[in-house]
Design a protein around this motif. Structure first.
Motif, PDB file in Angstrom:
ATOM      1  N   ALA A 155       7.025   3.679   7.050  1.00 63.63           N
ATOM      2  CA  ALA A 155       7.078   3.486   8.499  1.00 63.63           C
ATOM      3  C   ALA A 155       7.734   2.159   8.824  1.00 63.63           C
ATOM      4  N   LEU A 156       8.680   2.202   9.763  1.00 62.54           N
ATOM      5  CA  LEU A 156       9.272   0.994  10.337  1.00 62.54           C
ATOM      6  C   LEU A 156       8.699   0.836  11.733  1.00 62.54           C
ATOM      7  N   LYS A 157       8.285  -0.386  12.062  1.00 64.56           N
ATOM      8  CA  LYS A 157       7.633  -0.592  13.343  1.00 64.56           C
ATOM      9  C   LYS A 157       8.182  -1.843  14.018  1.00 64.56           C
ATOM     10  N   LEU A 158       8.489  -1.704  15.325  1.00 58.63           N
ATOM     11  CA  LEU A 158       8.875  -2.858  16.140  1.00 58.63           C
ATOM     12  C   LEU A 158       7.627  -3.379  16.846  1.00 58.63           C
ATOM     13  N   ASP A 159       7.409  -4.686  16.764  1.00 54.75           N
ATOM     14  CA  ASP A 159       6.245  -5.299  17.396  1.00 54.75           C
ATOM     15  C   ASP A 159       6.654  -6.094  18.626  1.00 54.75           C
ATOM     16  N   ASN A 160       5.638  -6.478  19.401  1.00 49.39           N
ATOM     17  CA  ASN A 160       5.808  -7.371  20.552  1.00 49.39           C
ATOM     18  C   ASN A 160       6.533  -6.696  21.712  1.00 49.39           C
ATOM     19  N   LEU A 204       9.959  -6.873  12.972  1.00 50.42           N
ATOM     20  CA  LEU A 204      10.133  -5.578  12.321  1.00 50.42           C
ATOM     21  C   LEU A 204       9.212  -5.503  11.119  1.00 50.42           C
ATOM     22  N   SER A 205       8.535  -4.366  10.974  1.00 49.20           N
ATOM     23  CA  SER A 205       7.571  -4.186   9.879  1.00 49.20           C
ATOM     24  C   SER A 205       7.938  -2.973   9.045  1.00 49.20           C
ATOM     25  N   LEU A 206       7.457  -2.976   7.813  1.00 54.23           N
ATOM     26  CA  LEU A 206       7.662  -1.844   6.910  1.00 54.23           C
ATOM     27  C   LEU A 206       6.378  -1.602   6.143  1.00 54.23           C
ATOM     28  N   SER A 207       5.951  -0.342   6.049  1.00 53.11           N
ATOM     29  CA  SER A 207       4.735  -0.045   5.315  1.00 53.11           C
ATOM     30  C   SER A 207       4.713   1.403   4.874  1.00 53.11           C
ATOM     31  N   GLY A 208       3.958   1.639   3.784  1.00 54.27           N
ATOM     32  CA  GLY A 208       3.739   3.003   3.329  1.00 54.27           C
ATOM     33  C   GLY A 208       2.502   3.609   3.943  1.00 54.27           C
ATOM     34  N   ASN A 209       1.705   2.794   4.655  1.00 56.55           N
ATOM     35  CA  ASN A 209       0.562   3.341   5.386  1.00 56.55           C
ATOM     36  C   ASN A 209       0.365   2.512   6.654  1.00 56.55           C
ATOM     37  N   ASP A 210      -0.845   2.285   7.082  1.00 62.93           N
ATOM     38  CA  ASP A 210      -1.086   1.603   8.339  1.00 62.93           C
ATOM     39  C   ASP A 210      -1.142   0.086   8.222  1.00 62.93           C
ATOM     40  N   ASP A 260       0.796  -1.221   0.000  1.00 60.96           N
ATOM     41  CA  ASP A 260       0.000   0.000   0.000  1.00 60.96           C
ATOM     42  C   ASP A 260       0.831   1.275   0.000  1.00 60.96           C
ATOM     43  N   SER A 261       2.014   1.226  -0.536  1.00 61.15           N
ATOM     44  CA  SER A 261       2.767   2.459  -0.716  1.00 61.15           C
ATOM     45  C   SER A 261       2.077   3.291  -1.790  1.00 61.15           C
ATOM     46  N   ALA A 262       2.040   4.576  -1.602  1.00 60.94           N
ATOM     47  CA  ALA A 262       1.401   5.449  -2.593  1.00 60.94           C
ATOM     48  C   ALA A 262       2.227   5.538  -3.870  1.00 60.94           C
ATOM     49  N   PHE A 263       3.458   5.062  -3.841  1.00 58.31           N
ATOM     50  CA  PHE A 263       4.315   5.194  -5.007  1.00 58.31           C
ATOM     51  C   PHE A 263       4.857   3.833  -5.452  1.00 58.31           C
ATOM     52  N   SER A 264       5.888   3.362  -4.814  1.00 53.52           N
ATOM     53  CA  SER A 264       6.503   2.129  -5.287  1.00 53.52           C
ATOM     54  C   SER A 264       6.792   1.208  -4.115  1.00 53.52           C
ATOM     55  N   PRO A 265       6.464  -0.095  -4.221  1.00 47.62           N
ATOM     56  CA  PRO A 265       6.756  -1.009  -3.117  1.00 47.62           C
ATOM     57  C   PRO A 265       8.256  -1.220  -2.964  1.00 47.62           C
ATOM     58  N   ILE A 266       8.728  -1.342  -1.717  1.00 50.57           N
ATOM     59  CA  ILE A 266      10.116  -1.689  -1.456  1.00 50.57           C
ATOM     60  C   ILE A 266      10.141  -2.868  -0.492  1.00 50.57           C
TER      61      ILE A 266
END
Length: 402
Positions: A76-81, A149-155, A34-40
């Motif tokens: 956005a980079l997110k740490l979980d747990n 570790l997560s990566l996303s262009g939105n939520d 769901d990146s508004a431009f290009s997936p990475i």
């Protein structure tokens, strides 16, 4: 680093420019959706066991889409747990991302960081490589948990496992309190593990965190923003920071704050050549200042000194014909005192007994001046309560509060 796509979904998510591939049985590579431009792509060099708040495995953000990334694209980079970022990493970039990447940890939620592509990029591949990124659990109960570790262009987040956090007891030295200065603004020094974050409590109330130095030494000073502590016994506690829970390996020590005894005296200061004098922080004024006579003795104005000791002008009688001063006053014990001085005479009479002085009273500018120590002694101020500062040319003494 090349990655193998095991399954490619045939549908696209909103705002994406390419279909969303899903990886089966591969926890090391994931596509940000769901990146508004290009997936990475987010990759890791391998999961590892982490035994202190320290570096993740090296991980990469890799682009194989050959599509242009627009300026100010934010991922956005997110740490979980239950884990948080503790510092900004060293970032190595190549290809389209070279010198175009900005990394920032969210101040209010340090489990989230933002990766911004600051400039419009060309269509060549690019890799962003992270080193020296420290993580830590948000509380003690997070020990022995996996870090994701997560990566996303939105939520919407896709996640990879980057490690398992196992707090190593052996990595923490016993904390020692070497000195603890009590009082209303306590301070302490001690030893702990090098560069470790410590948490301070006083009487079960948290008073903030500090960090040990490279050699493990730490020092704590009561924060200025807090009010003074009350009189009585208090407990100082310091331990390793656990982020929201009580510190571990904590040690405690008690200290006392004594009851404040109200001061019953006031400090009086006269300065040679100055027409003002200080009475317990307040200024008084004289018509003529103190001076040093030809005998090298300090002379003070009689009525100004008497006023600081609670002796009123009505207690002082001036016999102009004989140049004699009669002073009658009550001591704090209720006894009557009579002191007689004669201008030009080195002899004073105190309660009928003669007392010799090494210089005589004088009249200057219409004001009667008497030698410092004989005058104060006759009013009950002892020599050990009188201070003369040769450098500042000041005379100070303690007087009963009026």
């Amino acid at each position: 680093m090349k990655k193998k796509l095991l399954l490619l979904c045939a549908f696209a998510f909103p705002f994406t420019c390419a279909p969303f591939p899903t990886y089966i049985n591969n926890t090391k590579t994931v596509l940000a959706v769901d990146s508004a431009f290009s997936p990475i792509f987010l990759e890791t060099s391998g999961t590892k066991e982490i035994t202190s708040p320290t570096n993740l495995s090296v991980f990469y953000i890799k682009d194989e889409s050959r599509m242009v990334i627009q300026k100010d694209t934010i991922y956005a980079l997110k740490l979980d747990n239950g884990f948080i970022f503790q510092n900004k990493p060293e970032i190595l970039t190549s290809g389209k991302y070279r010198e175009n990447v900005f990394f920032e940890i969210d101040e209010k939620n340090p489990s989230i960081a933002y990766l911004t592509i600051q400039k419009k990029t060309n269509d060549s591949d690019g890799v962003i490589e992270f080193h020296n990124l420290d993580v830590a659990p948000t509380k003690a109960s997070e020990f022995h948990k996996d870090i994701f570790l997560s990566l996303s262009g939105n939520d919407t987040y896709d996640t990879i496992k980057v490690g398992t956090y196992k707090e190593a007891v052996s990595s923490r030295k016993e904390i020692k309190i070497e000195t603890l200065e009590g009082g209303k603004k306590p301070s302490a020094t001690g030893i702990a593990s090098a560069n470790r974050k410590l948490q301070v409590y006083i009487d079960e109330e948290e008073y903030g965190t500090i960090a040990a130095g490279d050699d493990g030494t730490w020092n704590y000073i009561f924060p200025y923003k807090y009010s003074s502590l009350e009189a009585g016994t208090h407990i100082f506690t310091i331990g390793y920071y656990q982020g929201g829970e009580k510190p571990s390996f904590a040690v405690s020590q008690t200290f006392e704050i004594a009851e404040e005894i109200p001061k019953t005296t006031a400090t009086v200061t006269f300065t040679i050549g100055d027409k003002s004098y200080n009475y317990d922080g307040r200024k008084g004024y004289m018509e003529s200042p103190p001076f040093i006579d030809d005998n090298g003795r300090v002379l003070l104005p009689l009525r100004a000194v008497a006023a600081t000791l609670g002796i009123s002008s009505q207690d002082i009688v001036w016999d102009s014909a004989n140049q004699i001063i009669h002073i009658t006053y009550q001591t704090k014990e209720g006894q009557s005192q009579t002191v007689v001085y004669k201008v030009g005479s080195n002899t004073a009479t105190i309660n009928g007994a003669s007392s010799e002085m090494d210089t005589a009273p004088v009249i200057k500018d219409g004001i009667t001046f008497l030698p410092l120590r004989p005058l104060l002694n006759s009013f009950g101020v002892t020599d050990d309560n009188i201070q003369w500062d040769e450098d500042l040319l000041t005379v100070s003494y303690e007087a009963e509060r009026i």
